[in-house]
Scaffold this active site. Structure first.
Site, PDB file in Angstrom:
ATOM      1  N   LYS A   1       0.839  -1.218   0.000  1.00  8.49           N
ATOM      2  CA  LYS A   1       0.000   0.000   0.000  1.00  8.49           C
ATOM      3  C   LYS A   1       0.861   1.250   0.000  1.00  8.49           C
ATOM      4  CE  LYS A   1       0.599   1.221   4.623  1.00  8.49           C
ATOM      5  NZ  LYS A   1       1.329   2.404   5.121  1.00  8.49           N
TER       6      LYS A   1
ATOM      7  N   PRO B   1       9.578  -4.548   0.511  1.00  6.77           N
ATOM      8  CA  PRO B   1      10.583  -4.322   1.554  1.00  6.77           C
ATOM      9  C   PRO B   1       9.929  -4.158   2.923  1.00  6.77           C
ATOM     10  CG  PRO B   1      10.595  -2.516  -0.052  1.00  6.77           C
ATOM     11  CD  PRO B   1       9.587  -3.510  -0.522  1.00  6.77           C
ATOM     12  N   MET B   2      10.603  -4.693   3.941  1.00  6.56           N
ATOM     13  CA  MET B   2      10.016  -4.652   5.290  1.00  6.56           C
ATOM     14  C   MET B   2      10.366  -3.339   5.983  1.00  6.56           C
ATOM     15  SD  MET B   2       9.976  -8.477   6.650  1.00  6.56           S
ATOM     16  CE  MET B   2      11.651  -8.981   6.628  1.00  6.56           C
ATOM     17  N   GLY B   3       9.478  -2.878   6.799  1.00 11.67           N
ATOM     18  CA  GLY B   3       9.734  -1.666   7.575  1.00 11.67           C
ATOM     19  C   GLY B   3       9.873  -0.427   6.718  1.00 11.67           C
TER      20      GLY B   3
ATOM     21  N   SER C   1       1.409  -6.358   7.281  1.00 13.74           N
ATOM     22  CA  SER C   1      -0.038  -6.225   7.490  1.00 13.74           C
ATOM     23  C   SER C   1      -0.799  -6.854   6.322  1.00 13.74           C
ATOM     24  CB  SER C   1      -0.431  -4.748   7.582  1.00 13.74           C
ATOM     25  OG  SER C   1       0.252  -4.134   8.631  1.00 13.74           O
TER      26      SER C   1
ATOM     27  N   ASP D   1      -2.824  -1.172  10.036  1.00 14.44           N
ATOM     28  CA  ASP D   1      -2.937  -1.191   8.569  1.00 14.44           C
ATOM     29  C   ASP D   1      -3.704  -2.402   8.035  1.00 14.44           C
ATOM     30  OD1 ASP D   1      -1.460   1.133   8.383  1.00 14.44           O
ATOM     31  OD2 ASP D   1       0.431   0.094   8.007  1.00 14.44           O
TER      32      ASP D   1
END
Ligand code: C5P
Length: 282
Positions: free
Chosen positions: A12, A95-97, A104, A137
């Site tokens: 998102k 990508p994380m973070g 989420s 989220d």
């Protein structure tokens, strides 16, 4: 059933994000436009005939029982009374973070798919109620279309947004969301919009952006690079930044001009979550 039980889990963007105030539980009341983009993780989700929930691809540093997908399946078992289990494999591309909601989204995908495969029969609102227990989220991904969100993100209404393309970049910085929400300089008193429309919300902004740019030089540098080509914004609490464009061609031209050290994607908004058809009883 999907081929080999493979399901998509989109990322998102927060096209606009304003902080309206603080809630009694310490969370912040937000108003935000969320949209889905065509950058996906892939999940393989296979029901089991026993009650075990098995994640075959744990994230380094995250105990399995704390993984959002495992927690999603466990909560759904609890609230639906299902006696079935599941095997889950996750192929990460989001990508994380980075403020793209990957974790989420994965949790929402597990809720949507298992509600279907386990035959729980929960409706969209019931899944959203479970989703918000996992993170602010998650409800949006179950809602599954471009939305204006209030509360911590659980009160959702559809909003019309012009079709857009984006250059998405990931500065090499890890922004700690709780730290930014606790930042003394964070603006927390934006006025609530009683009649949110694309036009009424112009100019779009992200209330978390200024403190992140101030504290993270690498985000500031990436922002400056994108700003040569238009008006970039940050998604969520960062660190990812996006630049709205008119066409795929324009995103590709701009991407070519960015420094090679900056990880980037050409993405576009998608109208509906790929799993939207699973919500037959919306
Ligand atoms: O819900 P999520 O796990 O993404 O939130 C991470 C942290 O961000 C929360 O623990 C809280 O400190 C902060 N937060 C907040 N207000 C929100 C969402 C998150 O203060 N609406």
């Amino acid at each position: 059933m999907q081929p080999e039980n493979i399901y998509l889990s989109p990322a998102k963007l927060n096209l606009d994000l304003r902080i309206i105030g603080k809630l009694p539980n310490g969370y912040h009341a937000l108003e935000s436009i969320f949209t889905l983009i065509d950058l996906y993780d892939t999940l393989k989700i296979q029901p089991r005939n026993d009650t075990q929930i098995v994640l075959h691809t744990p994230t380094v540093g995250v105990p399995t029982e704390q993984d959002l997908t495992v927690r999603a399946a466990t909560l759904l078992q609890h609230f639906s009374g299902s006696l079935k289990g599941v095997d889950i494999w996750i192929e990460k591309r989001i990508p994380m973070g980075g403020g793209l909601g990957g974790g989420s989204s994965n949790a929402a995908t597990v809720l949507l798919v298992l509600n279907h495969l386990w035959g729980c029969g929960l409706n969209q609102q019931q899944l959203i109620d479970i989703g918000v227990m996992l993170g602010a989220d998650v409800p949006f991904f179950i809602f599954g279309q471009t939305a204006f969100a209030r509360g911590v993100g659980e009160q959702l209404q559809a909003i019309d947004v012009p079709a857009q393309h984006y250059v998405l970049v990931r500065p090499e910085a890890h922004v700690a969301t709780p730290k930014i929400f606790a930042h003394p300089d964070l603006p927390r008193n934006s006025s609530s919009n009683p009649n949110p429309t694309w036009v009424n919300l112009q100019p779009l902004r992200n209330d978390m952006q200024a403190v992140v740019l101030q504290d993270y030089p690498k985000v500031q540098a990436a922002f400056a690079e994108l700003a040569k080509h238009g008006e970039p914004r940050m998604t969520g609490s960062g660190a990812c930044l996006f630049l709205p464009c008119e066409s795929v061609e324009q995103t590709q031209e701009i991407q070519k001009m960015l420094s090679e050290s900056l990880q980037s994607w050409c993405v576009q908004a998608i109208d509906k979550h790929p799993l939207y058809p699973l919500l037959s009883n919306r």
